[in-house]
Design a protein around this motif. Structure first.
Motif, short mmCIF file in Angstrom:
data_model
loop_
_atom_site.label_atom_id
_atom_site.label_comp_id
_atom_site.label_asym_id
_atom_site.label_seq_id
_atom_site.Cartn_x
_atom_site.Cartn_y
_atom_site.Cartn_z
N SER A 31 -5.61 0.09 5.12
CA SER A 31 -4.86 0.36 3.90
C SER A 31 -5.64 -0.10 2.67
N TYR A 36 0.82 -1.22 0.00
CA TYR A 36 0.00 0.00 0.00
C TYR A 36 0.84 1.25 0.00
N PHE A 37 2.07 1.15 0.55
CA PHE A 37 2.88 2.37 0.64
C PHE A 37 3.39 2.80 -0.73
N ASP A 38 3.24 1.93 -1.74
CA ASP A 38 3.56 2.35 -3.10
C ASP A 38 2.33 2.89 -3.81
N MET A 51 -8.04 2.59 1.65
CA MET A 51 -7.37 3.68 0.93
C MET A 51 -7.17 3.29 -0.54
N ILE A 84 0.06 5.16 -2.21
CA ILE A 84 -0.52 6.23 -1.41
C ILE A 84 -1.11 7.34 -2.27
N ASP A 85 -0.44 7.62 -3.40
CA ASP A 85 -0.92 8.72 -4.24
C ASP A 85 -1.87 8.28 -5.34
#
Lengths: 376, 75
Positions: free
Chosen positions: A78, A49-51, A81, A53-54
């Motif tokens: 996550s 998920y941290f890849d 999101m 975020i946008d």
């Protein structure tokens, strides 16, 4: 349609009915490679998920437009999101796993296995996320729970629904992969908790010994539950012959594999015990008995009803673990074993009552697959 | 350990600790250190994996009384 939450129960139904499903798993790569939701018609894509975020622009090309997409993460946040980004990008069938893998790990699916001769039934509670199997045997208003998970509400609700009283609770051995619900069930119901004494030498609480020759019964019709000492996975491992029909093997014999003898750190000593149990003691039993193990390792072991069972005679023909010469066997149970279950030492300590982690910690300790078989 | 900036992500659940970390790191110069406080247990493996994939360096991490602390040097 937008983004919808989907429960572990609904995902289980999809897995069992072989529904087509595309899973976007947004946990980190280590977590994904350790453990994921599996099924015959399930495809996966793992992007942390941290890849994302946008937004999901970078992975849009890798996602199917015409399939249901289930977004999965550790605890749900996550996935929501990422799910919202998917909807923004024009995807229509987007589901988010409610509670994430933590809830998936705990969900129990009860499956009725069959009726008992003098009335009553036996049910298997399939913990599909972790591969743990527990049993609920009821007859004439009473029940026995075998190898309970720590999420005991499932058994308590079931008992209420069936209008039966849980009278006995027992564990076939001291578990290393999950926290037993035995003590909690005892507290909540007043049931008697049985443990094999050889596995319970260090436990910090009172229990009744589960030993050969001391049969248990349930209901007025006296469904017989006969303990059978069957060491190997642990020194105390005890199987149960139920109603002369079923053989509850604990972690000794699985449908597609056999138990590993190393989780208490004594593989060498117990390999011979395991061999004796599998190659001699079980062989003397009726081959018509239905084997009911305490775990499965692969969704391929689930039958059409979502249960895990096999005739003992068939396993003697098909299960590789029952068809090895001595040398081969010793190697198979002592070399190249899969990694141990997550936090297995702390889990054993918890099951002995030596440590008392809180619920959140217990949940963390149980993350991942059970890994109690010699095959990964 | 000295930090150029401290981010308090205590009480926040996933994905917020990393969302905020990412934002905070963007405001730092390469070589500067961000100190993060979090309580979400999943933060440890995720921050480690995130730092690695983003070319940052996780210098140190500690856990004390349920509070996780991380020091990340911007790459």
């Amino acid at each position: 349609m937008g983004m919808k939450l989907i429960s572990a129960k609904e995902v289980t139904e999809k897995v069992l009915s072989n529904k087509d499903l595309f899973i976007l798993d947004v946990r980190n790569e280590d977590a994904f490679s350790d453990w994921k939701i599996e099924g015959k018609q399930i495809d996966h894509l793992n992007v942390p998920y941290f890849d994302l975020i946008d937004g999901v622009d970078e992975i849009v090309d890798k996602l199917p437009k015409d399939r249901e997409i289930l977004v999965v993460c550790a605890k749900q946040g996550s996935s929501e999101m990422v799910g919202e980004h998917l909807v923004d990008a024009g995807f229509e069938d987007v589901f988010v796993l409610e509670g994430g893998m933590k809830t998936w790990s705990e969900y129990l699916n009860p499956v009725k296995l069959g009726d008992l001769k003098d009335g009553g039934s036996i049910y298997q509670f399939v913990r599909i996320g972790k591969g743990c199997l527990s049993y609920f045997i009821e007859s004439n208003g009473e029940a026995i729970v075998v190898d309970s998970t720590r999420t005991v509400d499932a058994y308590l609700d079931f008992a209420k629904e069936k209008n039966v009283t849980i009278k006995h609770v027992l564990d076939t051995h001291l578990h290393a992969d999950h926290i037993s619900g035995g003590r909690l069930l005892q507290e909540r119901t007043g049931a008697t908790y049985y443990l094999p004494p050889k596995d319970a030498e260090e436990v910090q609480f009172d229990y009744e010994p589960l030993v050969e020759g001391r049969d248990l019964s349930v209901g007025n019709t006296k469904v017989k539950v006969e303990p059978l000492y069957s060491p190997g996975h642990t020194i105390g491992s005890t199987s149960l012959v139920v109603d002369d029909q079923y053989l509850l093997t604990g972690d000794i014999l699985f449908v597609e594999s056999i138990g590993r003898p190393d989780l208490a750190g004594k593989a060498g000593d117990w390999a011979d015990d395991l061999r004796n149990t599998l190659y001699d003691k079980y062989k003397e039993l009726s081959h018509e008995l239905i084997v009911l193990p305490a775990h499965f390792g692969n969704v391929s072991e689930l039958d059409d009803q979502g249960g895990v069972q096999a005739k003992l005679g068939d396993l003697y023909e098909k299960n590789a673990g029952l068809n090895m010469d001595e040398k081969e066997f010793r190697r198979a149970v002592s070399e190249n074993l899969p990694p141990q279950p997550n936090a297995y030492q702390e889990i054993r300590q918890t099951n002995m009552g030596k440590i008392n982690p809180n619920e959140e910690d217990q949940r963390e300790m149980e993350i991942g697959p059970n890994r109690c078989a010699i095959h990964g | 350990m000295n930090a150029d900036k401290v981010l308090d992500a205590k009480g926040l659940a996933c994905p917020m600790p990393i969302v905020k970390t990412k934002k905070a790191i963007n405001e730092l110069n390469a070589g500067e250190v961000l100190e993060i406080h979090a309580t979400d247990k999943g933060a440890k493996s995720d921050l480690t994996a995130w730092a690695k994939s983003g070319g940052h360096e996780l210098l140190q991490d500690t856990e004390d009384d349920g509070i996780l602390k991380f020091w990340i040097k911007k790459g």
